[in-house]
Design a protein around this motif. Structure first.
Motif, PDB file in Angstrom:
ATOM      1  N   LYS A  33      -0.736  -6.544  10.200  1.00 41.73           N
ATOM      2  CA  LYS A  33      -0.277  -7.209   8.986  1.00 41.73           C
ATOM      3  C   LYS A  33      -0.972  -6.583   7.792  1.00 41.73           C
ATOM      4  CE  LYS A  33       1.445 -11.684  10.490  1.00 41.73           C
ATOM      5  NZ  LYS A  33       2.796 -11.397   9.971  1.00 41.73           N
ATOM      6  N   THR A  34      -0.176  -6.299   6.755  1.00 42.52           N
ATOM      7  CA  THR A  34      -0.739  -5.774   5.527  1.00 42.52           C
ATOM      8  C   THR A  34      -1.275  -6.920   4.684  1.00 42.52           C
ATOM      9  OG1 THR A  34       1.399  -5.878   4.408  1.00 42.52           O
ATOM     10  CG2 THR A  34       0.884  -3.848   5.567  1.00 42.52           C
ATOM     11  N   SER A  35      -1.902  -6.601   3.567  1.00 43.34           N
ATOM     12  CA  SER A  35      -2.511  -7.629   2.720  1.00 43.34           C
ATOM     13  C   SER A  35      -1.494  -8.621   2.172  1.00 43.34           C
ATOM     14  CB  SER A  35      -3.274  -6.966   1.566  1.00 43.34           C
ATOM     15  OG  SER A  35      -2.394  -6.157   0.793  1.00 43.34           O
ATOM     16  N   ASP A  36      -0.217  -8.199   2.089  1.00 46.99           N
ATOM     17  CA  ASP A  36       0.821  -9.110   1.598  1.00 46.99           C
ATOM     18  C   ASP A  36       1.544  -9.834   2.727  1.00 46.99           C
ATOM     19  OD1 ASP A  36       2.072  -6.889   2.600  1.00 46.99           O
ATOM     20  OD2 ASP A  36       3.548  -6.716   0.982  1.00 46.99           O
ATOM     21  N   LYS A  54      13.023  -8.165  -5.179  1.00 45.02           N
ATOM     22  CA  LYS A  54      12.176  -9.337  -4.968  1.00 45.02           C
ATOM     23  C   LYS A  54      11.906 -10.109  -6.254  1.00 45.02           C
ATOM     24  CE  LYS A  54       9.768  -7.551  -0.914  1.00 45.02           C
ATOM     25  NZ  LYS A  54       8.435  -7.230  -0.316  1.00 45.02           N
ATOM     26  N   SER A  73       9.804  -9.334  -8.406  1.00 45.49           N
ATOM     27  CA  SER A  73       8.369  -9.240  -8.669  1.00 45.49           C
ATOM     28  C   SER A  73       8.020  -7.769  -8.841  1.00 45.49           C
ATOM     29  CB  SER A  73       7.579  -9.886  -7.530  1.00 45.49           C
ATOM     30  OG  SER A  73       7.934  -9.314  -6.284  1.00 45.49           O
ATOM     31  N   SER A  98       9.003  -2.539  -5.478  1.00 45.87           N
ATOM     32  CA  SER A  98       8.801  -2.448  -4.031  1.00 45.87           C
ATOM     33  C   SER A  98       8.360  -1.050  -3.629  1.00 45.87           C
ATOM     34  CB  SER A  98      10.098  -2.814  -3.304  1.00 45.87           C
ATOM     35  OG  SER A  98      10.494  -4.138  -3.590  1.00 45.87           O
ATOM     36  N   ASP A 139       9.419  -3.579   3.266  1.00 43.07           N
ATOM     37  CA  ASP A 139       8.829  -4.904   3.076  1.00 43.07           C
ATOM     38  C   ASP A 139       7.319  -4.834   3.288  1.00 43.07           C
ATOM     39  OD1 ASP A 139       8.523  -7.579   2.629  1.00 43.07           O
ATOM     40  OD2 ASP A 139       9.079  -8.183   4.662  1.00 43.07           O
ATOM     41  N   THR A 140       6.651  -4.081   2.441  1.00 40.17           N
ATOM     42  CA  THR A 140       5.196  -3.981   2.468  1.00 40.17           C
ATOM     43  C   THR A 140       4.730  -3.572   1.084  1.00 40.17           C
ATOM     44  OG1 THR A 140       3.306  -2.788   3.393  1.00 40.17           O
ATOM     45  CG2 THR A 140       5.387  -1.597   3.278  1.00 40.17           C
ATOM     46  N   SER A 141       3.511  -3.969   0.740  1.00 39.08           N
ATOM     47  CA  SER A 141       2.961  -3.579  -0.556  1.00 39.08           C
ATOM     48  C   SER A 141       2.171  -2.280  -0.464  1.00 39.08           C
ATOM     49  CB  SER A 141       2.044  -4.686  -1.086  1.00 39.08           C
ATOM     50  OG  SER A 141       0.955  -4.888  -0.200  1.00 39.08           O
ATOM     51  N   SER A 142       2.074  -1.717   0.731  1.00 45.06           N
ATOM     52  CA  SER A 142       1.268  -0.511   0.927  1.00 45.06           C
ATOM     53  C   SER A 142       2.127   0.739   0.798  1.00 45.06           C
ATOM     54  CB  SER A 142       0.627  -0.529   2.316  1.00 45.06           C
ATOM     55  OG  SER A 142      -0.184  -1.672   2.480  1.00 45.06           O
TER      56      SER A 142
END
Length: 633
Positions: A120-123, A386, A388, A391, A357-360
């Motif tokens: 799992k990534t930080s998000d 999103k 926000s 992406s 679907d990751t912030s990395s």
């Protein structure tokens, strides 16, 4: 250039054999891009498993929680875009699947060829790793090092990337001294290679939003309700002939393009990056919709008009996680090779209306984008839906990439559109009419359909002057935008092409102004900081000697003594140079900066030149593509 740094890593301890491997929750630090450390935690409920295909049915009966739609049969590694090594011969067909660890029944360890955890990534996004990782050599001499490490750590060299032969792929088994993530980290940490990264399984999606109100006309090309809130298409098409339009190829990296649509002109070369074969496949309808915005035929008495009618569309297919075919989604390697194929096969523009679907950031994608830039391609990404921050991979992409957000017909940012520091420009993205896989037309929304407007305008620029550099085209796109939406635009020292806003970037792209700029003088970078009037009598301009030399010259005019410094804002390199200018003589003064480099590959820089006099300063910025003499594509 890739900066190298040492980092610490805690390896996952494992023993063989046992029915189910238990992974300990801990933090692993991996290098993704340019020395950036990304923390991951182990997802205890999910793992990636590889078994012999002949044993898969018996394994499936014992493991009740195999995730549907995630099985993949591997008869060879062609989908990776590999030119196999002479030593590699795949002995048995393998099948991979994602396994729910909770409440699973035991799997015979003898049936397992390879197993690795999900992370799992930080998000909170899930990130899986396959048994494969890639390593980029710094030179031919590194191959012997790679072979030695592979033998010592029980790794198999699968072969080199057929698009970029400096990249090699290796595979792990349960006999290897680590999984693909651990081995990639070890390779990078050694400092012997340019980069190393595992092949990731990441949630991928098209950047399309649900349809809203149905409209029967293309406001994106001519907005009757809100005049001026469009891409100024009509004026561009009426004013310019685009003599090279039929020579421009735009690659659409997506889930395929329907090849029998009357309104689309497809190039005769395509690629299926999901399988590694030719021709492209069709894994959904999204790519056909994107292609129509770019290049649907105009003035043919039917359907719609594309932004760059007359271009050739190169379909390059990948498969999203949410596909309706029940097949495993494409991996990061597939996406990267899609971009590399386009760059190697004549595409000038590469449209990417998708996100992860990751912030990395994903280093393998960034490597492919940089490769495409070096081949003279503009790479365009949608900003994501999103609502926000932009992406990935757009958010972490190299600076030459164009990242595009979406606006509504009233000129305001669409509520779903990604925004923030990575956003460059916006384009229409809600209620856009385009082609579909039925051979007809449909109305769609999403940043997926904003990005192809920009791809189309880039194609129009090169259709007017195909010799323009990547950086010149990118600067034209950003410098000719319309300021819209009641937004406050301001100065950003890292944004050198004018006033900028985090929600709409430089503003709405303008096809007419962009093409007009091609025939005019090279755009002058705007002043940043204290205005020129406060430094007068003084002036500053920049003049490149060319893109075939390391030496770049600038012309600075000023009265009296002044100090001029050149600073590189590239994230991985800091370079500062300064010189005292002689008194102003009316002729100006030219000084030359020699950018030393430890690579013989092209290097991209964002540069600011700043003149300081009497405590006041003025500055101007440019993008530089520094290409060594004698460099050959």
């Amino acid at each position: 250039m890739v900066a190298r740094m040492t980092f610490c890593q805690r390896n996952i301890k494992k023993t063989f054999p046992r029915p189910v491997r238990l992974w300990v929750r801990l933090i692993i630090i991996i290098i993704w891009c340019d020395g950036v450390k990304i923390p991951l935690t182990v997802n205890e409920n999910k793992s990636y498993v590889l078994v012999e295909t002949a044993k898969f049915e018996s394994v499936r009966k014992s493991a009740v929680n195999i995730r549907g739609g995630n099985t993949r049969t591997i008869d060879n590694y062609a989908a990776l875009g590999i030119r196999s090594s002479k030593e590699f011969r795949m002995q048995k067909s393998l099948t991979s699947f994602t396994l729910d660890n909770a409440q699973q029944k035991s799997i015979n360890p003898q049936d397992v060829v390879y197993e690795a955890p999900y992370f799992k990534t930080s998000d909170g996004a899930d990130l899986g790793i396959t048994n494969v990782f890639s390593v980029q050599l710094t030179g031919e001499q590194d191959l012997a090092k790679l072979q030695k490490i592979a033998e010592e750590y029980n790794l198999e060299i699968l072969g080199e990337n057929k698009f970029d032969p400096s990249i090699y792929y290796l595979s792990c088994t349960k006999e290897s001294k680590g999984n693909a993530l651990e081995m990639a980290n070890f390779m990078y940490e050694s400092g012997a290679f340019e980069y190393a990264t595992p092949e990731f399984i990441v949630e991928s999606m098209s950047d399309a939003a649900p349809n809203d109100t149905y409209f029967s006309y293309q406001w994106n090309l001519k907005n009757v309700s809100y005049p001026g809130i469009d891409i100024n298409y009509v004026n561009a098409r009426n004013a310019f002939a685009f003599p090279y339009i039929n020579d421009i190829i735009v690659a659409v990296v997506d889930n395929g393009v329907y090849n029998n649509h009357d309104d689309l002109h497809l190039y005769n070369v395509s690629y299926n990056a999901h399988t590694g074969g030719i021709p492209s496949g069709l894994y959904g309808d999204h790519g056909t919709k994107v292609a129509g915005v770019i290049g649907a035929t105009a003035n043919n008495g039917k359907g719609i008009a594309g932004v760059a009618s007359g271009v050739k569309i190169m379909p390059i297919s990948i498969c999203y996680t949410d596909n309706e075919l029940g097949i495993a989604a494409s991996t990061t390697t597939n996406f990267a090779n899609a971009i590399r194929f386009a760059a190697n096969n004549g595409a000038r523009v590469i449209n990417n209306s998708w996100s992860f679907d990751t912030s990395s950031p994903i280093s393998e994608i960034n490597n492919a984008i940089t490769y495409a830039h070096g081949k003279g391609c503009i790479v365009v990404f949608s900003s994501g839906n999103k609502g926000s921050a932009v992406s990935q991979p757009a958010a972490g992409a190299p600076s030459a990439t164009l990242v595009v957000g979406a606006i509504d017909r009233n000129g305001y940012k669409s509520d779903f559109s990604g925004y923030g520091s990575s956003l460059d420009v916006v384009a229409p993205g809600r209620e856009i009419w385009t082609t579909d896989v039925t051979g007809g037309y449909t109305c769609v929304s999403g940043t997926s359909f904003a990005a192809p407007h920009v791809s189309g305008i880039v194609a129009l620029i090169w259709a007017t002057d195909p010799d323009l550099s990547v950086w010149r085209v990118r600067n034209i796109i950003e410098q000719t935008t319309r300021k819209i939406g009641g937004n406050t635009y301001g100065v950003d020292p890292l944004r050198l092409n004018g006033l900028w806003n985090q929600f709409v970037g430089y503003g709405l792209v303008n096809a007419y102004a962009a093409v007009s700029a091609v025939s005019g003088p090279a755009p002058t970078a705007p002043n940043i900081g204290t205005s020129l009037s406060e430094v007068e009598p003084g002036d500053l301009s920049m003049m490149g000697l060319g893109y075939d030399k390391w030496n770049i010259a600038y012309l600075a005019r000023g009265e009296g003594q002044a100090t001029c410094s050149i600073e590189n804002y590239d994230s991985s390199v800091t370079y500062v140079w300064s010189s005292t200018l002689p008194p102003y003589t009316g002729e100006g003064f030219t000084f030359t900066v020699d950018f030393a480099s430890d690579t013989d590959e092209p290097v991209l820089h964002d540069i600011e030149c700043r003149v300081l006099k009497n405590g006041l300063s003025t500055s101007s910025g440019v993008h530089l593509a520094l290409i060594p003499q004698g460099y050959s594509y």
